[in-house]
Enzyme design. Structure first.
Site, PDB file in Angstrom:
ATOM      1  N   THR A  18       6.313 -59.984 -12.201  1.00 53.47           N
ATOM      2  CA  THR A  18       6.166 -58.822 -12.890  1.00 53.47           C
ATOM      3  C   THR A  18       6.392 -57.535 -11.770  1.00 53.47           C
ATOM      4  OG1 THR A  18       4.777 -59.753 -14.460  1.00 53.47           O
ATOM      5  CG2 THR A  18       4.988 -57.552 -14.649  1.00 53.47           C
ATOM      6  N   ALA A  20       9.850 -54.957 -10.212  1.00 55.82           N
ATOM      7  CA  ALA A  20      10.901 -53.670 -10.778  1.00 55.82           C
ATOM      8  C   ALA A  20      11.753 -54.222 -11.676  1.00 55.82           C
ATOM      9  CB  ALA A  20      11.583 -53.481  -9.390  1.00 55.82           C
ATOM     10  N   GLY A  22      11.493 -57.763 -13.200  1.00 53.86           N
ATOM     11  CA  GLY A  22      10.683 -58.619 -14.095  1.00 53.86           C
ATOM     12  C   GLY A  22       9.974 -57.571 -15.121  1.00 53.86           C
ATOM     13  N   ASN A 112      19.260 -61.947  -7.113  1.00 52.35           N
ATOM     14  CA  ASN A 112      20.333 -61.772  -6.490  1.00 52.35           C
ATOM     15  C   ASN A 112      20.720 -62.965  -5.356  1.00 52.35           C
ATOM     16  OD1 ASN A 112      21.863 -59.326  -7.055  1.00 52.35           O
ATOM     17  ND2 ASN A 112      20.385 -58.148  -5.721  1.00 52.35           N
ATOM     18  N   LYS A 194      29.505 -60.514  -7.656  1.00 51.75           N
ATOM     19  CA  LYS A 194      28.337 -59.693  -7.317  1.00 51.75           C
ATOM     20  C   LYS A 194      27.940 -59.619  -5.762  1.00 51.75           C
ATOM     21  CE  LYS A 194      24.379 -57.964  -9.354  1.00 51.75           C
ATOM     22  NZ  LYS A 194      23.173 -57.566  -8.374  1.00 51.75           N
ATOM     23  N   ASN A 198      27.076 -56.669  -2.920  1.00 51.75           N
ATOM     24  CA  ASN A 198      25.921 -56.705  -2.359  1.00 51.75           C
ATOM     25  C   ASN A 198      25.833 -57.152  -0.798  1.00 51.75           C
ATOM     26  OD1 ASN A 198      24.419 -58.405  -5.248  1.00 51.75           O
ATOM     27  ND2 ASN A 198      23.659 -56.620  -4.103  1.00 51.75           N
ATOM     28  N   SER A 264      18.650 -52.496  -3.135  1.00 56.23           N
ATOM     29  CA  SER A 264      17.239 -53.193  -3.180  1.00 56.23           C
ATOM     30  C   SER A 264      16.992 -53.654  -1.565  1.00 56.23           C
ATOM     31  CB  SER A 264      17.324 -54.306  -3.969  1.00 56.23           C
ATOM     32  OG  SER A 264      18.464 -55.329  -3.723  1.00 56.23           O
ATOM     33  N   GLU A 276      16.060 -60.211   1.772  1.00 56.12           N
ATOM     34  CA  GLU A 276      16.683 -61.315   1.245  1.00 56.12           C
ATOM     35  C   GLU A 276      17.666 -61.719   2.050  1.00 56.12           C
ATOM     36  OE1 GLU A 276      16.381 -59.352  -3.083  1.00 56.12           O
ATOM     37  OE2 GLU A 276      15.838 -61.253  -3.260  1.00 56.12           O
TER      38      GLU A 276
END
Ligand SMILES: NC(=O)C1=CN([C@@H]2O[C@H](COP(=O)(O)OP(=O)(O)OC[C@H]3O[C@@H](n4cnc5c(N)ncnc54)[C@H](OP(=O)(O)O)[C@@H]3O)[C@@H](O)[C@H]2O)C=CC1
Ligand SMILES: CC(C)(CO)C(=O)C(=O)O
Length: 317
Positions: A18, A20, A22, A112, A194, A198, A264, A276
């Site tokens: 839960t 940003a 979710g 992502n 995408k 990114n 992000s 990530e």
């Protein structure tokens, strides 16, 4: 039917993570009338006590009470489990999903990166796997508190024919909550498209310590972004999903027109969170290398990001 909803028009959802993303999509699904179970981490007690707040141009929401669980709780099965964890937590993903997945459960991966869906399908052959590529700008600003800044489109792409059949119901549930939706026929193509944004802009925003507008305004920054995008295009082609002519110039134009934006990865870097890199850079590089092709500029960026990330989190200067 494996869960508590009988009608395919009326899906139930579990949001794993839960944060940003979710928190935002879970809130919109609640607004649209779906049943939503949230799994939270450090702020689970806070959300139980105070509820979940989402500030958004679509309308501020305060969901209280809200059905929230810790990942160790016993949780009823939902029709759909949305993966909203950072990919830096994916070493725990199979273990966290195991109690949430029954026969026919739809796993909707909203992260992502590349290869997450294939790995999920391998771990959960009884499940149906769909990707939801999120064009969203949202931050977690405090316990149980999400600030949605802009955008929000979810682009659904199936891993196989079973997923394709279930996308219309997913689209109906998300759009009932005011989320823009679309579907794309090819998951690898959607993922590579995408990555075309990114890979250049997430990485350069960290390495150059700027937002997207500054990358675009500097001739060398812009040239670097174009060079990285050209390598993503070669990667896509190597994996059998070439970009259309005109795709990359269009992406540069869209970025040019965007308001200054912190991807992000930049937000993670500024907050000294792990980056990530594995799923956004190393997995695409690995998939391409398997087919005998190297992408040297992306390799260099991945290595620099690894170095920056290590220094940043050990607070070396
Ligand atoms: N934010 C955005 O606008 C966009 C994000 N994405 C992608 O979405 C993914 C999620 O990013 P984002 O939402 O920004 O990240 P966040 O860090 O905001 O959210 C991740 C959430 O997962 C929670 N979490 C961590 N471990 C567990 C666990 N074991 N059980 C339950 N919850 C857990 C975290 O809780 P805690 O903080 O308490 O540890 C956090 O609330 C990433 O792959 C990102 O690249 C894609 C497009 C846009
Ligand atoms: C596409 C974009 C820029 C916003 O959704 C994103 O994925 C990110 O910030 O990482």
């Amino acid at each position: 039917m494996t869960s508590d909803t009988a009608n395919s028009q009326d899906l139930s959802f579990t949001i794993l993570g839960t944060g940003a993303l979710g928190g935002f999509y879970g809130s919109r699904l609640l607004v649209g009338g779906s049943r939503v179970r949230f799994i939270a981490h450090s702020d689970v007690d806070f959300i139980r006590r105070e509820g979940l707040r989402v500030d958004s141009p679509l309308g501020d929401q305060h969901h209280h009470p809200v059905e929230v669980y810790a990942d160790s709780d016993e949780i009823p099965l939902s029709d759909v489990v949305c993966v909203g964890l950072k990919t830096t937590q994916n070493h725990r993903l199979v273990e966290l999903l195991r109690p949430l997945v029954g026969e026919g459960t739809l796993i909707l991966n909203l992260q992502n990166g590349l290869t997450m869906e294939e790995e999920l399908a391998e771990a959960f052959p009884q499940a149906v796997v769909v990707a939801g590529l999120c064009f969203l700008c949202s931050n977690k600003v405090g316990p149980g508190h999400i600030a949605h800044l802009d955008y929000g489109l979810v682009s659904f792409a199936p891993l196989d024919a079973r997923g394709r059949e279930r996308i219309p119901d997913l689209m109906a549930a998300f759009s009932a909550g005011g989320v823009k939706v679309e579907s794309q026929p090819s998951l690898p193509q959607a993922r590579w498209r995408k990555l075309a944004w990114n890979i250049p802009f997430n990485g350069l925003s960290v390495l150059l310590d700027v937002e997207t507008n500054r990358i675009m305004a500097d001739p060398d920054g812009r040239a670097l972004a174009e060079q990285l995008m050209a390598e993503v295009s070669l990667g896509a082609e190597t994996c059998g999903v070439p970009f259309d002519e005109g795709f990359m110039p269009r992406l540069m134009e869209i970025t040019e027109a965007m308001t200054p934006y912190a991807p992000s990865m930049r937000l993670d870097y500024l907050a000294r969170r792990e980056l990530e890199i594995e799923f956004m850079y190393r997995r695409p590089l690995r998939e391409v290398a398997r087919r005998g092709v190297r992408l040297p500029a992306i390799e260099a960026v991945a290595r620099l990001l690894t170095l920056f990330d290590r220094r940043n989190r050990s607070a070396e200067t």
